[in-house]
Design an enzyme around this catalytic site. Structure first.
Site, short mmCIF file in Angstrom:
data_model
loop_
_atom_site.label_atom_id
_atom_site.label_comp_id
_atom_site.label_asym_id
_atom_site.label_seq_id
_atom_site.Cartn_x
_atom_site.Cartn_y
_atom_site.Cartn_z
N GLU A 97 76.79 -37.26 58.17
CA GLU A 97 77.71 -38.40 58.27
C GLU A 97 77.08 -39.72 57.81
OE1 GLU A 97 79.57 -38.32 62.13
OE2 GLU A 97 80.58 -36.43 61.69
N GLU B 268 81.37 -29.40 60.54
CA GLU B 268 81.66 -29.80 61.93
C GLU B 268 83.15 -29.79 62.14
OE1 GLU B 268 80.03 -33.26 63.81
OE2 GLU B 268 78.06 -33.00 62.88
#
Length: 769
Positions: free
Chosen positions: A247, A497
């Protein structure tokens, strides 16, 4: 070098028998984000700032405990692991000081994972940069290298950190993620990706802070890769690849006006300062700042709050001793003063903002910078360096490229970066469920559609009814997968994820044992994953140390599919003889006298006539009272919660190409359709994981379009899995596997037909079984 255990073929993975492999994976583990010695989850303040003296040896679990965890995950049907580690775990003590003890702890864990047949890719994990800025990832010394003082982040709100929060048990839900838009992360990520452009005065050891941070980060990951390579039996055999930084965030890069909240900033909770207000409070000034909360329709303004640091700065004092870490800071970089003030963004003498568009245009070319510019330039420049470093050690490594979450991927299609050995690795969370910690089965919102301008008004993005919500999740994932193809090229898409919070409704399930909401949410997410035609996923997350009070023990999150505080789910455990007594219509042990409906000679025509029943002579269901062995074999230990939704059938290796597959939990029916260019070889059939809980021996029914099949349970004690093998012809083929539907009325059928629902708690259902 022999054939690769796993290779990329366009948008799919294939094994050494050329079968399509579906990655059905799990993240291991969230507690790898914080040290093991001392055990320092995010609610523990003691010795928090002794960050140079920590060890991650024992994360994600000890070598001695690894068999229990790996066997459990294997038994639940997982074949892939996203292995979570942090930069801090490698280089906590100081620049260039690698923790060889942690590395030597990691090597045997990977070897054990190899014994269980997992595909592993390494995840250099970060959240809001570091534990010392409220998340995980980078070592403490990187904060000091950027000229920031982590001990003053609380009073200046440069970062909200649970470890230093007055009452850590009352740390606001999911507020940690707002640190991306607070001063510390804004400074550090801007420096990491674009320090040479926006902070040219930030020179340390003769390098700009951008190169200093990136070089240390990449070299630390490369050092770990070298040690794994030197082990000699891990590269390619178990460690198939490496993911890029988890991220990544742009900091202030591309902000058009730092005196305003940018329109693309969708997360606001608690105090929500503009970048300019964050700069002021970071320099000791008081500011009246808007406060926000998160409701069913997203964030809304709730009031204002005064943030008054009383003159304390988030920056290191002028007399800070840089010799502690042995680096030399350039004299032109003054401590005790805001870095942005030193670059003329504002004047501390009168607190005047001079260049509100400073980060919105390239300082040399004057070109306007937006998010796509950041991704295609700053992010990709880092990704190329990282990928090159890993490939210098692992030439055949599959690179999992993870651009900024929910943003448009980089434009790589047809360029030199269009790497045939690359995977698009996006993340997806149902934001409303994640932020509110409630499952709303009545309506939800197409967030991705809103972000891409799909709707004239956000009101049109509201999806009403459970069928619409489930389809909306599937369509969002499908659109994300397709966007990867459009921008990055023809590569597999793996959602690395995706997950749900378990502490919904203020822990209602922990008080009552009723996990209906969690099951609904988890099944909806898996329905989307199965329907979007991605190459796989790794669910977030497995945490061996999860408990009901502190959850995953990190920032109040509680997404682990396992918790030692949970009751076991009654599982159907095939007998240990099942591996040798499985039903095989072609085996000599299967006699025609057993049933006139099951002829000894089986052909495609006879198999198409009717459902074929698995006649294994083992018990259909175990007693709900589970054994208390610690070996991990069967459903023997606490920890199963909403397991009926995530322990689900999935293709393992498919001869041909998958056209579609899915599991209807309500009806307990798994279907798979495929297209094969040739008949299956005898030693390489299509293989499907079918969990014994849903498909008990003696009850499971199988229908095929043609060919022969068998069901067997195999593997070592504690990791035995039930597989269905299918030998079929070329062309379009289909299989349907029906098990035991236990939770009537809980879910919509695959066709979305609503039926009368029964209100029944989880424990009550278990008792009835």
């Amino acid at each position: 070098m022999g054939p690769l255990r796993l290779r990329i073929d366009g948008r799919t993975f294939r094994d050494d028998r050329n079968r399509e492999v579906t990655l059905h994976g799990i993240n291991v583990a969230a507690d790898a984000k914080f040290p093991a010695r001392p055990d320092q989850p995010s609610h523990v303040a003691e010795d928090f700032f002794e960050g140079d003296k920590v060890s991650f040896v024992g994360r994600p679990f000890s070598v001695g405990e690894a068999h229990v965890h790996f066997s459990r995950l294997k038994r639940w049907g997982y074949n892939a692991i996203r292995y979570v580690f942090t930069w801090e775990a490698i280089e906590a003590a100081g620049p260039g000081q690698y923790d060889e003890e942690w590395i030597q702890h990691t090597i045997p864990l990977l070897r054990l994972a190899k014994d269980y047949g997992f595909h592993i890719f390494m995840d250099p994990h970060q959240d809001v940069w570091s534990r010392f800025t409220g998340g995980s990832g980078a070592p403490m010394w990187t904060i000091y290298a950027c000229g920031l003082n982590p001990r003053a982040f609380d009073v200046t709100e440069a970062a909200l950190v649970q470890n230093t929060y007055p009452e850590p048990q009352n740390f606001p839900k999911m507020i940690w993620a707002t640190n991306y838009t607070r001063l510390a992360c804004q400074v550090i990520f801007t420096c990491f990706f674009a320090g040479k452009d926006f902070a040219p005065k930030a020179i340390i050891d003769g390098k700009n802070i951008q190169d200093y941070l990136q070089d240390h980060y990449i070299n630390a990951c490369k050092h770990l890769a070298k040690r794994i390579h030197e082990a000699g039996d891990l590269e390619g055999d178990v460690v198939i690849g490496w993911e890029s930084m988890n991220e990544p965030n742009r900091g202030l890069i591309g902000w058009p006006d730092i005196s305003r909240i940018p329109s693309e900033q969708k997360l606001q909770k608690g105090t929500s300062p503009t970048a300019w207000q964050a700069i002021l409070t970071g320099s000791g000034r008081s500011c009246e700042i808007d406060t926000w909360d998160f409701g069913g329709m997203g964030p809304y303004k709730s009031g204002t709050a005064l943030v008054d640091p009383k003159g304390q700065l988030a920056w290191l004092p002028p007399d800070y001793d840089d010799s502690h870490y042995g680096w030399k800071r350039d004299p032109g970089w003054k401590l005790g003063e805001c870095l942005w003030a030193q670059h003329g963004v504002w004047d501390p003498a009168g607190d005047v903002l001079l260049k509100k568009t400073y980060f919105g245009k390239h300082p040399k070319s004057g070109e306007t910078i937006d998010f796509e510019y950041y991704t295609n330039n700053y992010f990709m420049a880092h990704y190329r360096k990282y990928s090159s470093a890993i490939r210098s050690v692992f030439p055949e490594a599959i690179m999992f490229c993870q651009p900024p979450p929910f943003e448009i991927p980089p434009s790589l299609k047809g360029t030199k970066d269009d790497d045939p050995n690359m995977v698009y690795a996006p993340h997806f969370y149902d934001g409303i469920t994640l932020m509110t910690k409630k499952w709303n089965r009545f309506w939800n919102v197409d967030v991705f559609g809103i972000l891409r301008g799909k709707y004239y008004s956000p009101a049109f993005a509201i999806k009403v009814g459970e069928t619409a919500i489930r389809n909306c999740f599937r369509d969002q994932l499908s659109a994300m997968r397709q966007e990867g193809v459009d921008y990055m090229g023809n590569h597999p898409c793996v959602f690395t994820e995706i997950g749900i919070p378990y502490d919904m409704d203020n822990g209602y399930a922990y008080k009552t044992g009723d996990y209906t909401s969690q099951t609904l949410a988890m099944d909806a997410n898996h329905f989307a994953l199965e329907g979007c035609k991605a190459a796989g996923f790794t669910l977030w997350v497995y945490v061996a140390s999860n408990n009901h009070y502190w959850g995953d023990r990190w920032n109040g999150e509680d997404l682990s599919i396992y918790s030692a505080d949970d009751r076991p789910l009654p599982f159907a455990s095939p007998s240990r003889n099942a591996s040798t007594s499985s039903f095989d219509p072609t085996s000599p042990s299967y006699s025609a006298s057993q049933s006139s409906e099951h002829p000894r000679t089986v052909s495609p025509s006879t198999l198409k006539q009717t459902l074929s029943v698995d006649d294994m002579s083992t018990a259909a269901l175990t007693n709900s009272k589970q054994p208390t062995s610690t070996s991990g074999d069967g459903g023997d230990k606490p920890g199963f919660r909403a397991a009926e939704a995530y322990v689900r059938p999935t293709p393992i290796a498919t001869h041909g190409t998958i056209a579609a597959f899915g599991f209807d939990l309500r009806a307990c029916v798994f279907t798979l359709s495929l297209a094969a260019l040739s008949p299956t070889a005898e030693d390489a059939p299509t293989e499907i994981f079918i969990p014994a809980f849903h498909f008990p021996p003696g009850i499971t029914q199988v229908t095929v379009s043609g060919g022969k099949w068998s069901i067997s349970t195999e593997g070592p004690d504690g990791a035995a899995v039930q597989k269905l093998r299918w030998w079929h012809a070329e062309g379009s083929q289909k299989i349907s596997v029906k098990g035991v539907a236990r939770r009537k009325g809980l879910l919509l059928s695959a066709e979305g037909q609503e039926e009368e629902e029964e209100e029944e708690g989880y424990l009550e259902q278990c008792r009835q079984q």
